[in-house]
Design a protein around this motif. Sequence first.
Motif, PDB file in Angstrom:
ATOM      1  N   THR A   7       0.849  -1.185   0.000  1.00  0.00           N
ATOM      2  CA  THR A   7       0.000   0.000   0.000  1.00  0.00           C
ATOM      3  C   THR A   7       0.879   1.227   0.000  1.00  0.00           C
ATOM      4  O   THR A   7       1.794   1.345   0.805  1.00  0.00           O
ATOM      5  N   VAL A   8       0.582   2.102  -0.930  1.00  0.00           N
ATOM      6  CA  VAL A   8       1.324   3.353  -1.008  1.00  0.00           C
ATOM      7  C   VAL A   8       0.289   4.435  -0.815  1.00  0.00           C
ATOM      8  O   VAL A   8      -0.705   4.461  -1.542  1.00  0.00           O
ATOM      9  N   SER A   9       0.459   5.286   0.205  1.00  0.00           N
ATOM     10  CA  SER A   9      -0.564   6.309   0.341  1.00  0.00           C
ATOM     11  C   SER A   9       0.035   7.688   0.531  1.00  0.00           C
ATOM     12  O   SER A   9       0.879   7.914   1.386  1.00  0.00           O
ATOM     13  N   GLY A  10      -0.389   8.568  -0.351  1.00  0.00           N
ATOM     14  CA  GLY A  10      -0.028   9.983  -0.278  1.00  0.00           C
ATOM     15  C   GLY A  10       1.455  10.269  -0.331  1.00  0.00           C
ATOM     16  O   GLY A  10       1.958  11.139   0.361  1.00  0.00           O
ATOM     17  N   ILE A  11       2.187   9.505  -1.197  1.00  0.00           N
ATOM     18  CA  ILE A  11       3.638   9.702  -1.251  1.00  0.00           C
ATOM     19  C   ILE A  11       3.987  10.941  -2.076  1.00  0.00           C
ATOM     20  O   ILE A  11       3.575  11.070  -3.235  1.00  0.00           O
ATOM     21  N   SER A  12       4.741  11.844  -1.472  1.00  0.00           N
ATOM     22  CA  SER A  12       5.290  12.992  -2.192  1.00  0.00           C
ATOM     23  C   SER A  12       6.795  12.983  -2.023  1.00  0.00           C
ATOM     24  O   SER A  12       7.300  12.600  -0.976  1.00  0.00           O
ATOM     25  N   LYS A  13       7.478  13.415  -3.078  1.00  0.00           N
ATOM     26  CA  LYS A  13       8.941  13.454  -3.007  1.00  0.00           C
ATOM     27  C   LYS A  13       9.441  14.538  -3.947  1.00  0.00           C
ATOM     28  O   LYS A  13       9.062  14.582  -5.120  1.00  0.00           O
ATOM     29  N   SER A  14      10.275  15.425  -3.425  1.00  0.00           N
ATOM     30  CA  SER A  14      10.867  16.467  -4.261  1.00  0.00           C
ATOM     31  C   SER A  14      12.369  16.333  -4.248  1.00  0.00           C
ATOM     32  O   SER A  14      12.963  15.945  -3.252  1.00  0.00           O
ATOM     33  N   PHE A  15      12.980  16.657  -5.386  1.00  0.00           N
ATOM     34  CA  PHE A  15      14.434  16.781  -5.458  1.00  0.00           C
ATOM     35  C   PHE A  15      14.711  18.242  -5.769  1.00  0.00           C
ATOM     36  O   PHE A  15      14.539  18.670  -6.907  1.00  0.00           O
ATOM     37  N   GLY A  16      15.078  19.012  -4.766  1.00  0.00           N
ATOM     38  CA  GLY A  16      15.231  20.448  -4.967  1.00  0.00           C
ATOM     39  C   GLY A  16      13.881  21.026  -5.358  1.00  0.00           C
ATOM     40  O   GLY A  16      12.884  20.802  -4.668  1.00  0.00           O
ATOM     41  N   ALA A  17      13.855  21.731  -6.492  1.00  0.00           N
ATOM     42  CA  ALA A  17      12.602  22.360  -6.900  1.00  0.00           C
ATOM     43  C   ALA A  17      11.731  21.390  -7.693  1.00  0.00           C
ATOM     44  O   ALA A  17      10.555  21.661  -7.945  1.00  0.00           O
ATOM     45  N   LYS A  19       9.414  18.382  -8.374  1.00  0.00           N
ATOM     46  CA  LYS A  19       8.514  17.506  -7.637  1.00  0.00           C
ATOM     47  C   LYS A  19       8.374  16.200  -8.404  1.00  0.00           C
ATOM     48  O   LYS A  19       7.700  16.134  -9.418  1.00  0.00           O
ATOM     49  N   ALA A  20       9.032  15.156  -7.908  1.00  0.00           N
ATOM     50  CA  ALA A  20       9.020  13.871  -8.613  1.00  0.00           C
ATOM     51  C   ALA A  20       7.713  13.134  -8.379  1.00  0.00           C
ATOM     52  O   ALA A  20       7.183  12.497  -9.285  1.00  0.00           O
ATOM     53  N   LEU A  21       7.188  13.199  -7.174  1.00  0.00           N
ATOM     54  CA  LEU A  21       5.927  12.534  -6.842  1.00  0.00           C
ATOM     55  C   LEU A  21       5.035  13.528  -6.110  1.00  0.00           C
ATOM     56  O   LEU A  21       5.481  14.212  -5.190  1.00  0.00           O
ATOM     57  N   LYS A  22       3.777  13.613  -6.556  1.00  0.00           N
ATOM     58  CA  LYS A  22       2.877  14.592  -5.954  1.00  0.00           C
ATOM     59  C   LYS A  22       1.687  13.892  -5.321  1.00  0.00           C
ATOM     60  O   LYS A  22       0.573  13.953  -5.843  1.00  0.00           O
ATOM     61  N   GLY A  23       1.918  13.187  -4.264  1.00  0.00           N
ATOM     62  CA  GLY A  23       0.813  12.562  -3.557  1.00  0.00           C
ATOM     63  C   GLY A  23       0.270  11.338  -4.286  1.00  0.00           C
ATOM     64  O   GLY A  23      -0.860  11.326  -4.753  1.00  0.00           O
ATOM     65  N   VAL A  24       1.084  10.284  -4.378  1.00  0.00           N
ATOM     66  CA  VAL A  24       0.687   9.085  -5.109  1.00  0.00           C
ATOM     67  C   VAL A  24       0.129   8.039  -4.139  1.00  0.00           C
ATOM     68  O   VAL A  24       0.714   7.792  -3.085  1.00  0.00           O
ATOM     69  N   SER A  25      -1.004   7.470  -4.482  1.00  0.00           N
ATOM     70  CA  SER A  25      -1.582   6.400  -3.678  1.00  0.00           C
ATOM     71  C   SER A  25      -1.907   5.211  -4.561  1.00  0.00           C
ATOM     72  O   SER A  25      -2.421   5.380  -5.670  1.00  0.00           O
ATOM     73  N   LEU A  26      -1.562   4.016  -4.081  1.00  0.00           N
ATOM     74  CA  LEU A  26      -1.787   2.784  -4.855  1.00  0.00           C
ATOM     75  C   LEU A  26      -2.080   1.644  -3.894  1.00  0.00           C
ATOM     76  O   LEU A  26      -1.574   1.637  -2.778  1.00  0.00           O
ATOM     77  N   GLU A  27      -2.873   0.704  -4.351  1.00  0.00           N
ATOM     78  CA  GLU A  27      -3.048  -0.525  -3.572  1.00  0.00           C
ATOM     79  C   GLU A  27      -2.668  -1.677  -4.487  1.00  0.00           C
ATOM     80  O   GLU A  27      -3.316  -1.901  -5.506  1.00  0.00           O
ATOM     81  N   ILE A  28      -1.613  -2.389  -4.145  1.00  0.00           N
ATOM     82  CA  ILE A  28      -1.172  -3.502  -4.979  1.00  0.00           C
ATOM     83  C   ILE A  28      -1.490  -4.785  -4.237  1.00  0.00           C
ATOM     84  O   ILE A  28      -1.170  -4.936  -3.058  1.00  0.00           O
ATOM     85  N   LYS A  29      -2.168  -5.710  -4.965  1.00  0.00           N
ATOM     86  CA  LYS A  29      -2.651  -6.913  -4.292  1.00  0.00           C
ATOM     87  C   LYS A  29      -1.570  -7.969  -4.192  1.00  0.00           C
ATOM     88  O   LYS A  29      -0.599  -7.956  -4.938  1.00  0.00           O
ATOM     89  N   LYS A  30      -1.768  -8.908  -3.278  1.00  0.00           N
ATOM     90  CA  LYS A  30      -0.858 -10.047  -3.106  1.00  0.00           C
ATOM     91  C   LYS A  30      -0.678 -10.783  -4.427  1.00  0.00           C
ATOM     92  O   LYS A  30      -1.655 -11.108  -5.089  1.00  0.00           O
ATOM     93  N   GLY A  31       0.578 -11.049  -4.770  1.00  0.00           N
ATOM     94  CA  GLY A  31       0.851 -11.894  -5.919  1.00  0.00           C
ATOM     95  C   GLY A  31       0.575 -11.265  -7.264  1.00  0.00           C
ATOM     96  O   GLY A  31       0.659 -11.928  -8.291  1.00  0.00           O
ATOM     97  N   VAL A 208      -0.824   4.100 -14.851  1.00  0.00           N
ATOM     98  CA  VAL A 208      -0.194   5.014 -15.796  1.00  0.00           C
ATOM     99  C   VAL A 208       0.137   6.299 -15.048  1.00  0.00           C
ATOM    100  O   VAL A 208      -0.719   6.875 -14.376  1.00  0.00           O
ATOM    101  N   MET A 209       1.405   6.697 -15.138  1.00  0.00           N
ATOM    102  CA  MET A 209       1.849   7.882 -14.396  1.00  0.00           C
ATOM    103  C   MET A 209       2.339   8.958 -15.345  1.00  0.00           C
ATOM    104  O   MET A 209       2.840   8.685 -16.422  1.00  0.00           O
ATOM    105  N   ASP A 210       2.173  10.198 -14.922  1.00  0.00           N
ATOM    106  CA  ASP A 210       2.769  11.323 -15.631  1.00  0.00           C
ATOM    107  C   ASP A 210       2.963  12.468 -14.655  1.00  0.00           C
ATOM    108  O   ASP A 210       2.076  12.751 -13.846  1.00  0.00           O
ATOM    109  N   GLN A 211       4.107  13.094 -14.732  1.00  0.00           N
ATOM    110  CA  GLN A 211       4.427  14.264 -13.909  1.00  0.00           C
ATOM    111  C   GLN A 211       4.106  14.065 -12.428  1.00  0.00           C
ATOM    112  O   GLN A 211       3.503  14.922 -11.790  1.00  0.00           O
ATOM    113  N   GLY A 212       4.516  12.915 -11.921  1.00  0.00           N
ATOM    114  CA  GLY A 212       4.390  12.692 -10.486  1.00  0.00           C
ATOM    115  C   GLY A 212       3.003  12.309 -10.012  1.00  0.00           C
ATOM    116  O   GLY A 212       2.753  12.257  -8.817  1.00  0.00           O
ATOM    117  N   LEU A 213       2.099  12.040 -10.942  1.00  0.00           N
ATOM    118  CA  LEU A 213       0.737  11.670 -10.556  1.00  0.00           C
ATOM    119  C   LEU A 213       0.335  10.364 -11.218  1.00  0.00           C
ATOM    120  O   LEU A 213       0.816  10.047 -12.301  1.00  0.00           O
TER     121      LEU A 213
END
Lengths: 383, 299
Positions: A7-17, A19-31, A208-213
């Motif tokens: 489970t990934v919830s609300g992940i944000s990550k910036s490198f300097g200015a 913004k690589a990830l802007k609040g990403v949430s995912l639920e990945i199932k077993k297997g 499908v991701m684009d620009q940190g979302l």
Amino acid sequence: MKGSDVTVSGISKSFGAFKALKGVSLEIKKGEFFSLLGPSGCGKTTLLRVIAGFEEPDSGIVGIDGRDVSGLPPDKRRCNTVFQSYALFPHLTVFENVAFPLRLKRLPNRLVRELVMKHLSLVQLEGHAEKRPSMLSGGQKQRVAIARALINEPSVLLLDEPLSALDAKLRQRMLVELDSIHDKVGITFIYVTHDQQEALSVSDRIAVMDQGLVLQIGSPQQIYENPASDFVARFIGETNIFAGVVASREGPFATVECEGLGPLLVEANGEAPLGARVSVAVRPEKIRIAAESPGARPELNVLSGVVEEPIYSGFQTKYIIHLAGGGSVTVFRQHANWSEGVPDLKWKDEVYLSWSARDSVVVESDAVANDEVVNGAARPPAP
Amino acid sequence: MTRNYGKIYAGPQALWLTVFFAAPLAIIVAYSFMKRDLYGGVLPQASLEAYRSLANPTLLSVAWRTLWVSFIATVFTILIALPCGYSIARSGNQAMRLFLVIVPFWTNFLIRIYAWIAILGNEGFLNDLLKILGLRTNSVQFLYNQGAVILVLVYMYLPYAILPLFSTIDKFDFTLLEAARDLGATRMQALMKVLIPNIRGGLVTAVLFTFIPIFGAYAVPLLVGGKDAYMLGNVIADQVTKTRNWPLASSISMGVTVLTGLAAVIFAATSRRTAQHVVEDSGIGPLSATAGIPSGGQA
């Protein structure tokens, strides 16, 4: 299932200015074989590195089997990574590379040998145990990297563009092999790629991701047949996009009035209120091309145009058709019944294009893309 | 037809080495087998006298001390140079940091030794500081002992260790460290099991570049070491300038050359066995490293 859910919830990550990830949430199932798909710089690799523990997110939580692993170093997480560059240890033999995690745990020699040989046979490299990585081909290095990542019996395997350094033919073979390894070990695979073909052919689900979302999460069929936005439609395969306004609704269908082209009948999943500006997407292989008009039928859209460019590529021909109403459309034509079907279409031939209303969908329009698509021009990304 | 110009290109180098390396070495070898003249110089008579004098307890104890000081100084140098080279390789402005490493070379090395005397002397900055802070009322004797010699030697030869370590660490693929961490290694295990074996070439070069010149050190023990910090270099100099026993000076020099040469060969051979392929990959092998090494006897 032996794997874990992630489970990934609300992940944000910036490198300097940036913004690589802007609040990403995912639920990945077993297997699950789950792919993160997007153009370079979309944040997919950063997300994978956050899950692996190489990057500390600015905010958000990573959970494995419901347990918060944020803040745990990579060696304390039950996931292993297959790196894009393989990252094999050049000073160790293939055997010792695969044995590396076991040596750290100081397992007895006999057990190490048994486990390493088992995993080398999983990737069909039993005969190469004593070689150095520098003596292996790209595909073999890839297999060593996979065997090494699996020997710790992780519950999640993270794959960072593992096939990008291989040539096209080998990539296809390795893809099939990855799929069968996934079936054999039964753990969760999280697969990062920019190649939509790879993602479509092996994934259970794709984000499908684009620009940190994250733009859309779904099965390959859902992503391909019902793209959520212009961007997804264009990024996954080739597509034709027409811009227009919803003129009427009728059951599952909507009529979209497109500038210069007239009304198009489109399948709409309830997300097209009257008067809304929308994009209509039609895949090139769903359009029939003919020298004569197919005649008016309900649920059939018909447009006329002129062949601007026929591009023959063996298994199919790709036509770029200049529409009478302006703009152009891409059409794929398979070569079954080549001789008895329509005669060979040439440059400047007049043609009729037709497709079923069910094969065209309303996609949420990205504001950015609006200007480009006014004329109905399809600009698919390079395959 | 292409002509092989290799020999012509090698000419100047061959001439240089013959005049300034091989010939002096030959003279030293020759002198070591001759008889001493009373006021310096040699008598043209063959003799093993100079080599017999080597088995002198004072000389052997200086030799042992030289070996020990060189070993300790080399260990400290490498221990400091490793993290330095690592941080320069990983930093954003490598050029600036490398520049800072070589800046001391702009000052004559004798002046740098005197700078240390100014810092460590009885009336030096360090003692002044201790007095100002009220930690001591009278001066501490920092200079003229083995510790001072080792400190200044480490300072002198640090750049020679940092540069080769930096250049191999810079070529190191840091993804390998992430892979090791990913596979269950702690930070320290990853460094010891993956980084160190893969930068062996640079380590060997760094060790040889520090150990060999330190083994022949002369100025540093002369200026900051006392009588009990005398090293072989000082004994040689004394034999040449004071005692005027040139054959003995020559035979001690031969001893230094043979010892360092032997140490280099053994060290290079043992590390090559364990890191052969790495050396092949990086092109920085112990052998190429030893080729350009300054022999003992200067500084």
